[in-house]
Design a protein around this motif. Structure first.
Motif, short mmCIF file in Angstrom:
data_model
loop_
_atom_site.label_atom_id
_atom_site.label_comp_id
_atom_site.label_asym_id
_atom_site.label_seq_id
_atom_site.Cartn_x
_atom_site.Cartn_y
_atom_site.Cartn_z
N GLY A 601 0.81 -1.21 0.00
CA GLY A 601 0.00 0.00 0.00
C GLY A 601 0.85 1.27 0.00
N LEU A 602 0.26 2.38 0.49
CA LEU A 602 0.93 3.68 0.45
C LEU A 602 1.97 3.76 1.57
N LEU A 603 3.25 3.97 1.19
CA LEU A 603 4.34 4.03 2.16
C LEU A 603 4.84 5.46 2.31
N ALA A 604 5.13 5.83 3.57
CA ALA A 604 5.67 7.16 3.87
C ALA A 604 7.15 7.23 3.49
N PRO A 605 7.72 8.42 3.33
CA PRO A 605 9.12 8.56 2.92
C PRO A 605 10.09 7.87 3.86
N ALA A 606 9.79 7.82 5.16
CA ALA A 606 10.71 7.20 6.12
C ALA A 606 10.93 5.72 5.83
N GLU A 607 10.02 5.10 5.05
CA GLU A 607 10.13 3.68 4.73
C GLU A 607 11.20 3.41 3.67
N PHE A 608 11.55 4.43 2.87
CA PHE A 608 12.47 4.13 1.76
C PHE A 608 13.52 5.21 1.50
N LEU A 609 13.26 6.47 1.84
CA LEU A 609 14.24 7.51 1.52
C LEU A 609 15.58 7.32 2.24
N PRO A 610 15.61 6.91 3.52
CA PRO A 610 16.92 6.74 4.17
C PRO A 610 17.82 5.73 3.45
#
Length: 816
Positions: A601-610
């Protein structure tokens, strides 16, 4: 009584029915007048000409065919008209409107009026393309078959059931010296040499009577001039298309030259360096040469008539006989074996056997390969060992590694793959020369071999790099003890060029099966560990950390998945409004990236940007965000909504030397959009990485019309000099301070301080993290009117923002 007149309407109906019937006739029907003009054509003529009937009527053949064909057709029409005769079988090839060549056969006859006068030509043309193509294909096939037979290098002929030659190719006439016409019709056996004629007749009759399936033999033939020659004959029965026996087909190859060559080769073989035997189907030696006598020590008379098994040192008589039968069955063989000489000594030989005459005789060549085998052993050693130290090289190392891995699996013990590199070897080599340096490597190799057990391996893989395979280790304690012994042994002083010198080693190890990798990967992991040991101060060892490597691999795989998501358009932008709490005006929105993951589903930036902040993928993502935000701004402007959008720029993206040029390229795609509609946000810590560069870059972007904001202000190392040097127009108070300022006096003081700094330096300030009405009320009291946060609106898709703007009103508590 008067004769009744036919009903005109009835006549016209009959004509229409006749025309309709002719349209469905499987032929081209037409009528021409005396001048060659068409007065009637049926449907098939229209299709052939690619024109409607009304466009054909009144026109002549010149309109539809080339001049040559038109003239021929006109001449035939004139003959029909002038001689009042019927012409049948007129064939023509016509190029249709589609470009295809088709063939037609026409029947033409004169058309008379009631007075018997010729008034035109009636023609019926049938498409015979299929038949003509079959005829052409048959002619071409017959011509091709004749050409193939006539270009063959062997004689090919057919014999009927009476033994008479019915067909023959040109090569047969050349081979026998008779004209082809004389060959055909003659008896086949008449061309056989008289000495073999009766035998040849018996074979032919047996073949015709199906007593034998085929013939394959050598035969003596007679030419027209009386000379004789040897031919190799193959023959079999053949049948016609209905399966009836028609006779025989034969092929003769002139082998006279080959027979003469065999006779010459016999004398050559007798002088050859290799031994030679001719062996019959019974396995007995019929002939041998002098070299074989020398090789075996037997006299020629002792060899002739004996079995091959008398020479075999490894096979029994039955095995040797079976081997001989296999050679007759397959036609050839090559193998290595051991032969026993007359004096009892054994020699290693290479045997090459080939069939000389099918089912009758084989030729066996025997070569003493003792010297060659010794040379091969030497070459194998050179290929698998380091010539300087005598240690296994890389090729043999990998073979040993595969064996060691298998042994570790069977025994359930540890295998240590150790990569060793000498410390300080290059200065020794440079000071004393390569010869003394080679001596150091030889001594190190000797010491390493002294450190390992019999099942272990020490290999040199190049320069001053060695690999050790330490097997049968029980635990990491045993591994570490072994590695320490190696380091101590290498570090002992050496005598080089009359001086005492010391070298040490950096050693890396990968432990199988804890590191459950293939041999290539194990060696690479040991190399990586050695590099870490060298970085750690040298003369030490380091054991590869599989868990750390697993984390690195997992991070790499997740980065690859994010890159795939960007390519597959799984990333989207949501927009969080930024407002003036006092006036209620919507100032803009911050573009926030989200991942619409197919499974999660919809993931926030903290899930992948780091995961991608330290890779170039963050630059690719940043470019995508800018391009997508600009496209959304244009879409809003077309709907009458004019806002400013803030885009977050990562430090790695911002510090690229081509950042401004890439930004200009994005802006150029939207020439109607005001440049100030885009605002770039950079976190405070990123700006501090290279303050001078970032300051210059911000000034360059401001000249383009693009605004800049410092995000998360207060979390870095804020100072007056820093704030003065950084020409960003907007400061964003980090949400961590805003969120807790209602209960934390220190956070409230930081917020108040940032607002004061912004006022002093003429900067606009905006607060993040406004989650309640109370947060907004306090910010207004402190002098901050611009804000964003969940208390105002959550981030939303771009398509929903315009409706939200139309309905949003500030809380009454904020109205001053």
């Amino acid at each position: 009584m008067s004769r009744p007149h036919p009903d005109r309407g009835q006549s016209e109906a009959e004509v229409l029915r006749l025309r309709k019937a002719l349209d469905h006739v499987g032929a081209h029907v037409f009528i021409k007048d005396l001048d060659g003009r068409y007065t009637y054509v049926n449907r098939m003529v229209s299709e052939l000409f690619g024109a409607a009937a009304e466009d054909i009527l009144g026109r002549t053949d010149e309109r539809f065919f080339d001049l040559s064909l038109s003239k021929d057709l006109r001449d035939h029409d004139r003959r029909v008209i002038e001689e009042a005769v019927r012409i049948e079988g007129e064939e023509r090839n016509v190029v249709a409107r589609s470009g295809e060549t088709r063939y037609f056969q026409a029947v033409k006859q004169p058309l008379f009026d009631d007075d018997g006068t010729v008034v035109g030509v009636l023609g019926v043309s049938t498409d015979i393309t299929a038949r003509k193509r079959v005829e052409i294909a048959l002619r071409e096939r017959e011509s091709l078959l004749s050409d193939i037979l006539d270009t063959a290098s062997v004689a090919i002929f057919l014999v009927d059931r009476d033994g008479v030659i019915t067909h023959a190719n040109r090569r047969m006439a050349e081979m026998f010296g008779h004209p082809l016409a004389q060959i055909i019709g003659s008896e086949y056996v008449a061309h056989i040499h008289p000495a073999e004629r009766d035998t040849g007749r018996e074979r032919m009759r047996a073949l015709l009577a199906s007593k034998i399936a085929a013939v394959d033999l050598e035969r003596l033939y007679l030419r027209a001039d009386g000379s004789e020659f040897w031919g190799h004959l193959t023959g079999r029965r053949f049948q016609d298309g209905q399966g009836a026996e028609r006779g025989l087909v034969g092929v003769i190859a002139d082998i006279s030259a080959a027979r003469r060559a065999i006779e010459r080769h016999a004398s050559v073989i007798n002088l050859a360096m290799d031994g030679f035997l001719a062996v019959g189907a019974d396995g007995r030696v019929r002939e041998c040469n002098a070299a074989l006598c020398t090789l075996t020590g037997y006299l020629r008379e002792e060899i002739l008539g004996s079995s091959l098994s008398r020479f075999e040192a490894q096979e029994s008589a039955d095995e040797a006989a079976a081997h001989t039968r296999r050679i007759f069955a397959t036609g050839n063989d090559r193998f290595e074996t051991h032969w026993r000489r007359k004096d009892g000594s054994v020699v290693e030989v290479e045997v090459t056997a080939t069939c000389l005459r099918r089912d009758e005789e084989i030729g066996v060549f025997v070569r003493d390969i003792a010297q060659r085998k010794a040379h091969q052993d030497e070459l194998r050693y050179i290929a698998s060992h380091d010539l300087l130290t005598g240690l296994p090289n890389r090729a043999l190392l990998f073979d040993r590694m595969r064996q060691a891995v298998a042994q570790a699996d069977r025994a359930g013990t540890l295998l240590a793959v150790c990569y060793l590199d000498l410390d300080g070897f290059k200065p020794v080599n440079d000071r004393f020369g390569h010869q003394e340096g080679d001596g150091v490597l030889i001594e190190v190799a000797r010491r390493l071999k002294g450190c390992v057990r019999g099942d272990d391996t020490v290999a040199r893989i190049g320069g001053d790099e060695f690999v050790l395979l330490l097997q049968g280790l029980g635990d990491t304690g045993a591994v570490e003890a072994a590695l320490r012994r190696v380091l101590v042994a290498v570090a002992q002083p050496l005598r080089v060029g009359g001086s005492e010198v010391a070298v040490s080693a950096s050693l890396g190890a990968a432990l199988y099966p804890r590191d459950d990798a293939d041999t290539d990967t194990l060696l690479r992991h040991a190399d990586q560990a050695m590099y870490l040991a060298k970085q750690g101060g040298r003369n030490r060892f380091h054991v590869f950390d599989t868990e750390h490597d697993r984390c690195v691999r997992e991070r790499t795989e997740r980065q690859a998945r994010i890159a795939q998501a960007l390519r597959d358009q799984e990333l989207v932008l949501h927009y969080q409004p930024q407002v003036d709490m006092r006036s209620g005006r919507v100032l803009g929105a911050e573009a926030l990236v989200r991942w619409l993951h197919p499974q999660r589903g919809l993931l926030a930036p903290a899930e992948f940007l780091p995961l991608i902040e330290d890779s170039d993928l963050i630059v690719e993502l940043g470019d995508w965000v800018i391009a997508t935000a600009l496209a959304q701004l244009e879409a809003w402007r077309r709907e009458g909504l004019e806002l400013q959008v803030s885009v977050n720029i990562a430090a790695r993206h911002l510090l690229r030397t081509d950042f401004v040029s890439r930004l200009c390229a994005h802006l150029d795609t939207c020439p109607q959009l005001p440049r100030h509609a885009l605002k770039l946000e950079v976190v405070e810590t990123a700006a501090l990485e290279d303050l001078a560069h970032v300051s210059a870059l911000i000034r360059e972007c401001r000249e383009l019309g693009v605004a800049f904001a410092v995000d998360d202000f207060g979390t870095g190392y804020s100072s007056l000099s820093y704030l003065k040097a950084l020409p960003a127009q907007v400061l964003k108070i980090d949400q961590s301070f805003v969120r807790d300022m209602l209960v934390d006096a220190e956070d409230r003081a930081i917020v108040e301080g940032v607002i004061g700094l912004a006022r002093v330096f003429g900067r606009t300030v905006i607060a993040e993290g406004v989650e309640t009405v109370e947060h907004g009320t306090m910010l207004l009291a402190l002098g901050c009117e611009q804000a964003q946060g969940y208390g105002i609106a959550r981030p939303m898709p771009g398509a929903e923002l315009q409706a939200w703007v139309g309905h949003w009103r500030p809380d009454r508590a904020w109205e001053g």
